[in-house]
Scaffold this motif. Structure first.
Motif, mmCIF file in Angstrom:
data_model
loop_
_atom_site.group_PDB
_atom_site.id
_atom_site.type_symbol
_atom_site.label_atom_id
_atom_site.label_comp_id
_atom_site.label_asym_id
_atom_site.label_seq_id
_atom_site.Cartn_x
_atom_site.Cartn_y
_atom_site.Cartn_z
ATOM 1 N N PHE A 17 0.814 -0.998 -0.013
ATOM 2 C CA PHE A 17 -0.003 -0.043 0.091
ATOM 3 C C PHE A 17 0.739 1.152 -0.071
ATOM 4 N N THR A 18 0.202 2.363 -0.532
ATOM 5 C CA THR A 18 0.754 3.561 -0.154
ATOM 6 C C THR A 18 0.565 4.226 1.216
ATOM 7 N N ASP A 19 1.317 5.612 1.387
ATOM 8 C CA ASP A 19 0.917 5.934 2.839
ATOM 9 C C ASP A 19 -0.643 6.314 3.087
ATOM 10 N N ASP A 20 -1.372 6.314 2.012
ATOM 11 C CA ASP A 20 -2.822 6.675 2.285
ATOM 12 C C ASP A 20 -3.603 5.435 1.628
ATOM 13 N N GLU A 21 -3.128 4.389 2.086
ATOM 14 C CA GLU A 21 -3.504 2.859 1.961
ATOM 15 C C GLU A 21 -4.155 2.430 0.569
ATOM 16 N N ASP A 22 -3.801 3.091 -0.238
ATOM 17 C CA ASP A 22 -4.220 2.561 -1.652
ATOM 18 C C ASP A 22 -3.294 1.605 -2.334
ATOM 19 N N LEU A 23 -3.739 0.685 -3.041
ATOM 20 C CA LEU A 23 -2.804 -0.213 -3.645
ATOM 21 C C LEU A 23 -1.681 0.319 -4.513
ATOM 22 N N ASP A 24 -0.545 0.147 -3.980
ATOM 23 C CA ASP A 24 0.961 0.471 -4.429
ATOM 24 C C ASP A 24 1.049 -0.207 -5.601
ATOM 25 N N ILE A 25 0.798 -0.016 -6.989
ATOM 26 C CA ILE A 25 1.034 -0.875 -8.173
ATOM 27 C C ILE A 25 2.649 -1.245 -8.412
ATOM 28 N N PRO A 26 3.427 -0.210 -8.440
ATOM 29 C CA PRO A 26 4.641 -0.731 -8.861
ATOM 30 C C PRO A 26 5.437 -1.701 -7.937
ATOM 31 N N PRO A 27 5.352 -1.614 -6.642
ATOM 32 C CA PRO A 27 5.966 -2.940 -6.012
ATOM 33 C C PRO A 27 4.983 -4.024 -5.908
ATOM 34 N N ILE A 28 3.870 -3.741 -5.977
ATOM 35 C CA ILE A 28 3.117 -5.146 -6.227
ATOM 36 C C ILE A 28 3.457 -6.091 -7.291
#
Length: 310
Positions: A17-28
């Motif tokens: 996740f990003t710091d605002d809890e959205d899916l963090d696509i590149p590291p996924i």
């Protein structure tokens, strides 16, 4: 009859996740490709390690699509995608199974509902899983994990009854019961009902007892070592496999003590250079900079160095 997933090493992937809890696509995506390059047979999206219960329906479907498309785009069409579709009602579970098919999963993994454990008699558990399997457009596996189902632990008799359903093709046993695993493997061939150890510390013992392999959290950190252990078993090199299994068992224990899902993300971030450590509450994040202060971390350092050397 529906097809069981093939034997091998499967991973219940963590999701970043990003710091605002959205899916963090590149590291996924980076994680998906490291796992695929590590030799996994399949990726379980939204197992317990994927924080499935913390995701919306839209996010769950997005994560499955992202995994399938990332694998296909990079030449890993042969790597399976299994989707966790556990929910607290039969109706919602059925919908999640359809969503999983539409998003590109080949199989689904279904937890027993846990909101009302006093009402979950054996008959009701069997009825729930059969109704889901009747409705699912893709093959179903039963996920037995008492820790996240209010202590409900399906026994081998119950799982054997469910295994007779034409669309129920396997189980993930995170209960750690090797006797249960062996009773099932001695009754059903893996081609019809695949029994997977749900923990690394049972991987080799499970294989020796006829399992189809493992679906285990530690694969997130050490995919190549799991693949190596599986290959040693296939080659009949049991002595070397047992030596590696011993080390992996200590590592499996260590991850649980370091912080579970939060610990796995911190270890990946520190050692493989991608992904933030954010989790959705009530889970707790683990600070990568404090890992070396933890008494169990040294066990993992040795195996991570070995993983990187492969």
């Amino acid at each position: 009859m529906s097809s069981a997933p093939p034997p091998g090493i499967y991973v219940p992937q963590v999701i970043f996740f990003t710091d605002d809890e959205d899916l963090d696509i590149p590291p996924i995506q980076e994680h998906i490709l490291r796992l695929a390059n590590g030799g996994v047979t399949g990726i379980l999206v939204q197992g317990s390690n994927g924080e499935a219960q913390h995701l919306s329906h839209k996010e769950r479907k997005q994560a499955i699509q992202l995994t399938r498309k990332t694998l296909d785009k990079n030449g890993f069409q042969n790597v399976l995608v299994i989707a966790g579709t556990g929910a607290q009602s039969t109706r919602e579970t059925k919908k999640l199974c359809v969503d999983a098919r539409d998003a590109g999963a080949s199989h689904v993994l279904v937890l027993t509902p846990s909101t009302w454990p006093p009402q979950m008699s054996i008959d009701n558990i069997i009825r729930f899983h059969r109704e889901v399997a009747d409705a699912s457009p893709i093959p179903v596996m039963i996920y037995n994990f008492p820790v996240v189902t209010a202590g409900q632990d399906l026994d081998s008799d119950t799982l054997a009854v469910l295994a007779e359903h034409p669309n129920i093709v396997g189980t993930k046993l995170s209960c750690g019961n090797i006797g249960k695993l062996h009773r099932l493997t001695s009754r059903f061939p893996s081609s019809e009902f695949a029994v997977f150890a749900g923990r690394t510390d049972l991987l080799l013992q499970g294989l020796l007892s006829g399992s189809a392999g493992t679906i285990a959290a530690l694969v997130n950190i050490l995919p190549k070592l799991h693949s190596k252990l599986y290959k040693l078993y296939e080659e009949g090199n049991i002595k070397e496999a047992m030596e590696l299994q011993g080390k992996m068992g200590h590592a499996d224990w260590a991850v649980g003590r370091i912080g579970g899902i939060g610990g796995i993300k911190a270890i990946i971030s520190k050692n493989f250079g991608y992904g933030e450590t954010f989790v959705r509450g009530p889970l707790k994040a683990v600070d990568p900079e404090k890992l070396e202060d933890h008494k169990h971390y040294s066990v993992l350092e040795e195996l991570i160095a070995l993983e990187k050397s492969l």
